[in-house]
Design a protein around this motif. Sequence first.
Motif, PDB file in Angstrom:
ATOM      1  N   LEU A 122       0.794  -1.261   0.064  1.00 32.88           N
ATOM      2  CA  LEU A 122       0.198  -0.048  -0.050  1.00 32.88           C
ATOM      3  C   LEU A 122       0.816   1.362   0.025  1.00 32.88           C
ATOM      4  CD1 LEU A 122      -2.715  -1.242   2.516  1.00 32.88           C
ATOM      5  CD2 LEU A 122      -2.977  -0.931  -0.030  1.00 32.88           C
TER       6      LEU A 122
ATOM      7  N   ALA B 264      -0.264   4.732  -1.220  1.00 34.74           N
ATOM      8  CA  ALA B 264      -1.947   4.760  -1.196  1.00 34.74           C
ATOM      9  C   ALA B 264      -2.420   5.754  -0.353  1.00 34.74           C
ATOM     10  CB  ALA B 264      -2.462   3.219  -0.640  1.00 34.74           C
TER      11      ALA B 264
ATOM     12  N   GLU C  63      -7.327   4.041   2.533  1.00 34.11           N
ATOM     13  CA  GLU C  63      -7.169   2.766   1.983  1.00 34.11           C
ATOM     14  C   GLU C  63      -6.129   2.093   2.879  1.00 34.11           C
ATOM     15  OE1 GLU C  63      -5.532   0.803  -2.125  1.00 34.11           O
ATOM     16  OE2 GLU C  63      -5.875   2.820  -1.797  1.00 34.11           O
TER      17      GLU C  63
ATOM     18  N   ALA D  46      -7.267  -1.385   5.304  1.00 32.84           N
ATOM     19  CA  ALA D  46      -6.712  -2.575   4.623  1.00 32.84           C
ATOM     20  C   ALA D  46      -6.507  -3.527   5.809  1.00 32.84           C
ATOM     21  CB  ALA D  46      -5.313  -2.404   3.952  1.00 32.84           C
TER      22      ALA D  46
END
Length: 174
Positions: A37, A40, A44, A48
């Motif tokens: 990630l 990101a 998000e 996650a």
Amino acid sequence: VHASDIARAAETADVLAGPDRARHLHAGLREIPLGDLEGAHFSEVFGATTGFLEDPDAALPGGESFRRVGDRAAAVLEAILAVEEGRDVIVLAHGGVNRALLGRLLGLSPEAALRIRQDWACVNLLDRAGGRWRPRTINWSPAGLEELEHARRAALVKAGPIAPGGHVMDWRTA
């Protein structure tokens, strides 16, 4: 001066070291990696993995847990302190790494260490005496001083202690 090898920490280390002190970079002081990630949006990232940055053993996909980051950073710090043999040391790292190291040095659980506030560009100052680390300053920053001043002003009351001569002092003007 010892620092993470991530550019923002390395550049700060260059400034602090100046021309008269050595600067050493360590990959083991890098921030908690976001793994798959990286780059990101924060929503998000935090969506996650349940418990990321709450559970010391939670890790993002392809990333590292807080506990693991603490293990690697502590190994680097131990090596730095062994080489420096009691000299004053500056270590520049990142919020997650700082929390992990502070927790270990102060004998906190990883769960408690995760709750230590570490603002951007803050300073932590610790002393070692008798084999124990003692915090002198935690999370100091110029912005923190501004917050403290605002809080102090908000908490002041009109009636203060009696001034010499028997007058009531107004703390807001003292």
